[in-house]
Design a protein around this motif. Structure first.
Motif, PDB file in Angstrom:
ATOM      1  N   HIS A 195       0.858  -1.185   0.000  1.00 23.05           N
ATOM      2  CA  HIS A 195       0.000   0.000   0.000  1.00 23.05           C
ATOM      3  C   HIS A 195       0.891   1.231   0.000  1.00 23.05           C
ATOM      4  O   HIS A 195       1.954   1.227   0.626  1.00 23.05           O
ATOM      5  N   GLY A 196       0.463   2.303  -0.663  1.00 19.97           N
ATOM      6  CA  GLY A 196       1.308   3.488  -0.697  1.00 19.97           C
ATOM      7  C   GLY A 196       0.552   4.715  -1.129  1.00 19.97           C
ATOM      8  O   GLY A 196      -0.677   4.810  -0.964  1.00 19.97           O
ATOM      9  N   GLY A 197       1.270   5.636  -1.722  1.00 17.73           N
ATOM     10  CA  GLY A 197       0.780   6.983  -1.976  1.00 17.73           C
ATOM     11  C   GLY A 197      -0.370   7.092  -2.959  1.00 17.73           C
ATOM     12  O   GLY A 197      -1.030   8.130  -3.021  1.00 17.73           O
ATOM     13  N   LEU A 198      -0.613   6.067  -3.755  1.00 18.76           N
ATOM     14  CA  LEU A 198      -1.783   6.074  -4.631  1.00 18.76           C
ATOM     15  C   LEU A 198      -2.815   5.100  -4.058  1.00 18.76           C
ATOM     16  O   LEU A 198      -2.543   3.903  -3.950  1.00 18.76           O
ATOM     17  N   PRO A 199      -3.992   5.617  -3.675  1.00 17.10           N
ATOM     18  CA  PRO A 199      -4.992   4.715  -3.078  1.00 17.10           C
ATOM     19  C   PRO A 199      -5.314   3.539  -4.010  1.00 17.10           C
ATOM     20  O   PRO A 199      -5.488   3.730  -5.220  1.00 17.10           O
ATOM     21  N   LEU A 200      -5.395   2.343  -3.428  1.00 15.37           N
ATOM     22  CA  LEU A 200      -5.649   1.151  -4.231  1.00 15.37           C
ATOM     23  C   LEU A 200      -6.970   1.266  -4.994  1.00 15.37           C
ATOM     24  O   LEU A 200      -7.101   0.767  -6.112  1.00 15.37           O
ATOM     25  N   GLU A 201      -7.934   1.959  -4.395  1.00 17.62           N
ATOM     26  CA  GLU A 201      -9.228   2.134  -5.064  1.00 17.62           C
ATOM     27  C   GLU A 201      -9.042   2.761  -6.454  1.00 17.62           C
ATOM     28  O   GLU A 201      -9.750   2.404  -7.396  1.00 17.62           O
ATOM     29  N   GLU A 202      -8.091   3.694  -6.567  1.00 16.64           N
ATOM     30  CA  GLU A 202      -7.887   4.368  -7.857  1.00 16.64           C
ATOM     31  C   GLU A 202      -7.280   3.426  -8.890  1.00 16.64           C
ATOM     32  O   GLU A 202      -7.593   3.480 -10.072  1.00 16.64           O
ATOM     33  N   VAL A 203      -6.385   2.550  -8.435  1.00 19.31           N
ATOM     34  CA  VAL A 203      -5.783   1.558  -9.327  1.00 19.31           C
ATOM     35  C   VAL A 203      -6.867   0.603  -9.810  1.00 19.31           C
ATOM     36  O   VAL A 203      -6.968   0.295 -11.011  1.00 19.31           O
ATOM     37  N   GLU A 204      -7.685   0.147  -8.876  1.00 12.23           N
ATOM     38  CA  GLU A 204      -8.706  -0.849  -9.221  1.00 12.23           C
ATOM     39  C   GLU A 204      -9.767  -0.269 -10.144  1.00 12.23           C
ATOM     40  O   GLU A 204     -10.392  -0.998 -10.912  1.00 12.23           O
ATOM     41  N   ALA A 205      -9.947   1.048 -10.110  1.00 14.59           N
ATOM     42  CA  ALA A 205     -10.904   1.669 -11.033  1.00 14.59           C
ATOM     43  C   ALA A 205     -10.428   1.531 -12.486  1.00 14.59           C
ATOM     44  O   ALA A 205     -11.227   1.560 -13.412  1.00 14.59           O
ATOM     45  N   VAL A 206      -9.131   1.346 -12.682  1.00 20.45           N
ATOM     46  CA  VAL A 206      -8.593   1.225 -14.045  1.00 20.45           C
ATOM     47  C   VAL A 206      -8.449  -0.231 -14.493  1.00 20.45           C
ATOM     48  O   VAL A 206      -8.763  -0.571 -15.633  1.00 20.45           O
ATOM     49  N   ILE A 207      -7.946  -1.111 -13.593  1.00 21.08           N
ATOM     50  CA  ILE A 207      -7.668  -2.496 -14.031  1.00 21.08           C
ATOM     51  C   ILE A 207      -8.521  -3.533 -13.320  1.00 21.08           C
ATOM     52  O   ILE A 207      -8.312  -4.733 -13.499  1.00 21.08           O
ATOM     53  N   GLY A 208      -9.474  -3.106 -12.517  1.00 21.06           N
ATOM     54  CA  GLY A 208     -10.298  -4.077 -11.798  1.00 21.06           C
ATOM     55  C   GLY A 208      -9.588  -4.581 -10.558  1.00 21.06           C
ATOM     56  O   GLY A 208      -8.541  -4.048 -10.174  1.00 21.06           O
ATOM     57  N   GLY A 209     -10.135  -5.630  -9.952  1.00 19.85           N
ATOM     58  CA  GLY A 209      -9.641  -6.124  -8.666  1.00 19.85           C
ATOM     59  C   GLY A 209      -8.175  -6.519  -8.701  1.00 19.85           C
ATOM     60  O   GLY A 209      -7.711  -7.148  -9.646  1.00 19.85           O
ATOM     61  N   VAL A 210      -7.446  -6.131  -7.673  1.00 17.46           N
ATOM     62  CA  VAL A 210      -6.034  -6.475  -7.533  1.00 17.46           C
ATOM     63  C   VAL A 210      -5.914  -7.468  -6.391  1.00 17.46           C
ATOM     64  O   VAL A 210      -6.452  -7.236  -5.309  1.00 17.46           O
ATOM     65  N   GLY A 211      -5.191  -8.579  -6.627  1.00 17.29           N
ATOM     66  CA  GLY A 211      -5.042  -9.601  -5.597  1.00 17.29           C
ATOM     67  C   GLY A 211      -4.017  -9.193  -4.552  1.00 17.29           C
ATOM     68  O   GLY A 211      -3.367  -8.154  -4.660  1.00 17.29           O
ATOM     69  N   ARG A 212      -3.897  -9.996  -3.523  1.00 22.23           N
ATOM     70  CA  ARG A 212      -2.895  -9.729  -2.487  1.00 22.23           C
ATOM     71  C   ARG A 212      -1.730 -10.685  -2.674  1.00 22.23           C
ATOM     72  O   ARG A 212      -1.933 -11.892  -2.796  1.00 22.23           O
ATOM     73  N   ALA A 213      -0.502 -10.151  -2.683  1.00 22.20           N
ATOM     74  CA  ALA A 213       0.671 -11.008  -2.781  1.00 22.20           C
ATOM     75  C   ALA A 213       0.861 -11.688  -1.439  1.00 22.20           C
ATOM     76  O   ALA A 213       0.927 -11.031  -0.417  1.00 22.20           O
ATOM     77  N   SER A 214       0.910 -13.012  -1.451  1.00 19.88           N
ATOM     78  CA  SER A 214       1.155 -13.693  -0.193  1.00 19.88           C
ATOM     79  C   SER A 214       2.661 -13.787  -0.018  1.00 19.88           C
ATOM     80  O   SER A 214       3.423 -13.652  -0.961  1.00 19.88           O
ATOM     81  N   LYS A 215       3.104 -14.021   1.196  1.00 14.14           N
ATOM     82  CA  LYS A 215       4.547 -14.146   1.417  1.00 14.14           C
ATOM     83  C   LYS A 215       5.088 -15.402   0.745  1.00 14.14           C
ATOM     84  O   LYS A 215       6.275 -15.504   0.488  1.00 14.14           O
ATOM     85  N   ARG A 216       4.190 -16.343   0.453  1.00 13.52           N
ATOM     86  CA  ARG A 216       4.654 -17.530  -0.271  1.00 13.52           C
ATOM     87  C   ARG A 216       4.989 -17.166  -1.706  1.00 13.52           C
ATOM     88  O   ARG A 216       5.959 -17.633  -2.262  1.00 13.52           O
ATOM     89  N   VAL A 217       4.177 -16.291  -2.287  1.00  9.47           N
ATOM     90  CA  VAL A 217       4.440 -15.870  -3.659  1.00  9.47           C
ATOM     91  C   VAL A 217       5.730 -15.069  -3.711  1.00  9.47           C
ATOM     92  O   VAL A 217       6.539 -15.214  -4.610  1.00  9.47           O
ATOM     93  N   LEU A 218       5.935 -14.214  -2.726  1.00  9.81           N
ATOM     94  CA  LEU A 218       7.092 -13.335  -2.777  1.00  9.81           C
ATOM     95  C   LEU A 218       7.770 -13.290  -1.404  1.00  9.81           C
ATOM     96  O   LEU A 218       7.608 -12.340  -0.665  1.00  9.81           O
ATOM     97  N   PRO A 219       8.528 -14.329  -1.072  1.00  5.40           N
ATOM     98  CA  PRO A 219       9.097 -14.377   0.274  1.00  5.40           C
ATOM     99  C   PRO A 219      10.083 -13.251   0.539  1.00  5.40           C
ATOM    100  O   PRO A 219      10.251 -12.822   1.663  1.00  5.40           O
ATOM    101  N   ALA A 220      10.718 -12.726  -0.500  1.00  2.00           N
ATOM    102  CA  ALA A 220      11.825 -11.800  -0.261  1.00  2.00           C
ATOM    103  C   ALA A 220      11.520 -10.385  -0.738  1.00  2.00           C
ATOM    104  O   ALA A 220      12.362  -9.712  -1.266  1.00  2.00           O
TER     105      ALA A 220
END
Ligand code: TXA
Ligand code: MG
Length: 323
Positions: A195-220
């Motif tokens: 999460h950061g300086g651009l609200p996720l709601e604004e991103v999702e308005a352009v590309i639809g739902g964004v998933g959550r990266a799990s630590k398994r997907v990206l441990p590092a």
């Protein structure tokens, strides 16, 4: 103190493979030539950053991004959506994780085959990028794990001796790091890394739902480390009156959204209740409390919407430092 506004000097240092701290709208970055592994190594050394934590590459245009991210090799849907995001939000606080080109050294991406890229919305750094024949790899300009700097003086306070030049662009207008999303090939969808300086709601308005990266997907991906962005004092989150009641005689400072609390020191981030203003003030407030005579920092939970999500995220990581 090497803080000034000399763009030509900053450009020359970068061309010679040196580090320069640069202003962006989010936080100050510690920049090096992104095509030069030797220069990038200095970033890791100055920050004492572990080599498994990849850097963000800063570009002046979507055209320059093509030298960093291999969009032409990507799936057509990914390419269209990535271009729509760049079009809509660049320059601005959105970082895209995309397949990398061979020009980007492995050190920048910690050996990943993806690269994080963004176009910062700051006139000084955009002018600097236009003067250079290469993009700039830049993490936040703080020692690894500590609160990010939102003024040139914050950089000088912590990394002054290790950075030949700090380019002063005034206080950061957004105040929390960029939102990071990436295309996760294994699940064929966009996922949120930070999460950061651009609200996720604004991103999702352009590309639809964004998933959550799990630590398994990206441990590092250390933007995802539980303990990060942390002050030195212990930080507790919750109802300030309840927490204060449990502290029995300790001196405490408070980070609150809009209301003043009785405390040794109270930082009200936005009396008018504006989350963007609160985000802009967050890190400087954490620093002031960390330097003041308090034993503990108490923080309210912020509304879980818009920039409030980035604020809660940074507070929770700061709290996690002491377990
Ligand atoms: O606002 C910002 O993003 C600031 C300014 C200077 O641009 N930069 C910043 O960089 O916050 P840094 O290094 O503190 O955070 C970069 C984070 C990494 O910790 C990691 O979580 C993520 O970006 N990242 C970088 N490359 C990645 C990749 N290939 N895959 C997933 N995450 C990546
Ligand atoms: Mg950082």
């Amino acid at each position: 103190m090497p803080i000034d506004t000399d763009l030509a000097w900053a450009a020359q240092l970068l061309r010679e493979g040196e580090l320069v701290a640069i202003p962006t709208e989010t936080v100050y970055g510690l920049a090096a030539n992104a095509f030069d592994a030797e220069a990038v190594l200095k970033v890791f050394e100055a920050k004492q950053r572990p080599a498994f934590d990849p850097l963000i590459v800063h570009v002046h245009s979507a055209v320059q991004a093509a030298a960093v991210a291999a969009l032409e090799q990507a799936a057509p849907e990914l390419r269209t959506q990535a271009e729509a995001l760049m079009d809509r939000f660049w320059p601005g606080p959105l970082t895209l994780v995309l397949p990398k080109t061979p020009r980007i050294p492995d050190l920048v991406t910690s050996g990943l085959d993806t690269v994080a890229v963004r176009m910062p919305d700051h006139p000084v750094t955009l002018a600097l990028l236009h003067m250079l024949p290469f993009p700039l790899a830049a993490p936040s300009a703080n020692p690894f794990g500590y609160v990010s700097p939102t003024t040139a003086q914050h950089v000088a306070d912590q990394l002054g001796g290790k950075v030949p030049y700090i380019l002063d662009g005034g206080p950061c207008t957004v105040g929390v790091e960029s939102t990071i999303i990436g295309w996760e090939a294994t699940v064929e969808q966009w996922v949120l890394y930070r999460h950061g300086g651009l609200p996720l709601e604004e991103v999702e308005a352009v590309i639809g739902g964004v998933g959550r990266a799990s630590k398994r997907v990206l441990p590092a991906s250390p933007g995802m480390l539980d303990s990060h962005y942390a002050p030195l004092r212990p930080l507790l989150i919750g109802s300030v009156p309840v927490l204060a009641g449990e502290l029995a005689g300790k001196r405490f400072g408070v980070i609150s959204f809009r209301n003043r609390h009785v405390a040794h020191r109270c930082e009200v981030l936005s009396p008018g209740g504006d989350l963007a203003e609160a985000a802009r003030n967050l890190f400087a407030a954490m620093r002031r409390l960390d330097q003041g005579a308090v034993d503990v920092i108490l923080a309210e939970h912020f509304p879980e919407e818009g920039l409030g999500r980035a604020i809660n995220d940074r507070l929770m990581r700061a709290a996690a430092k002491r377990g």
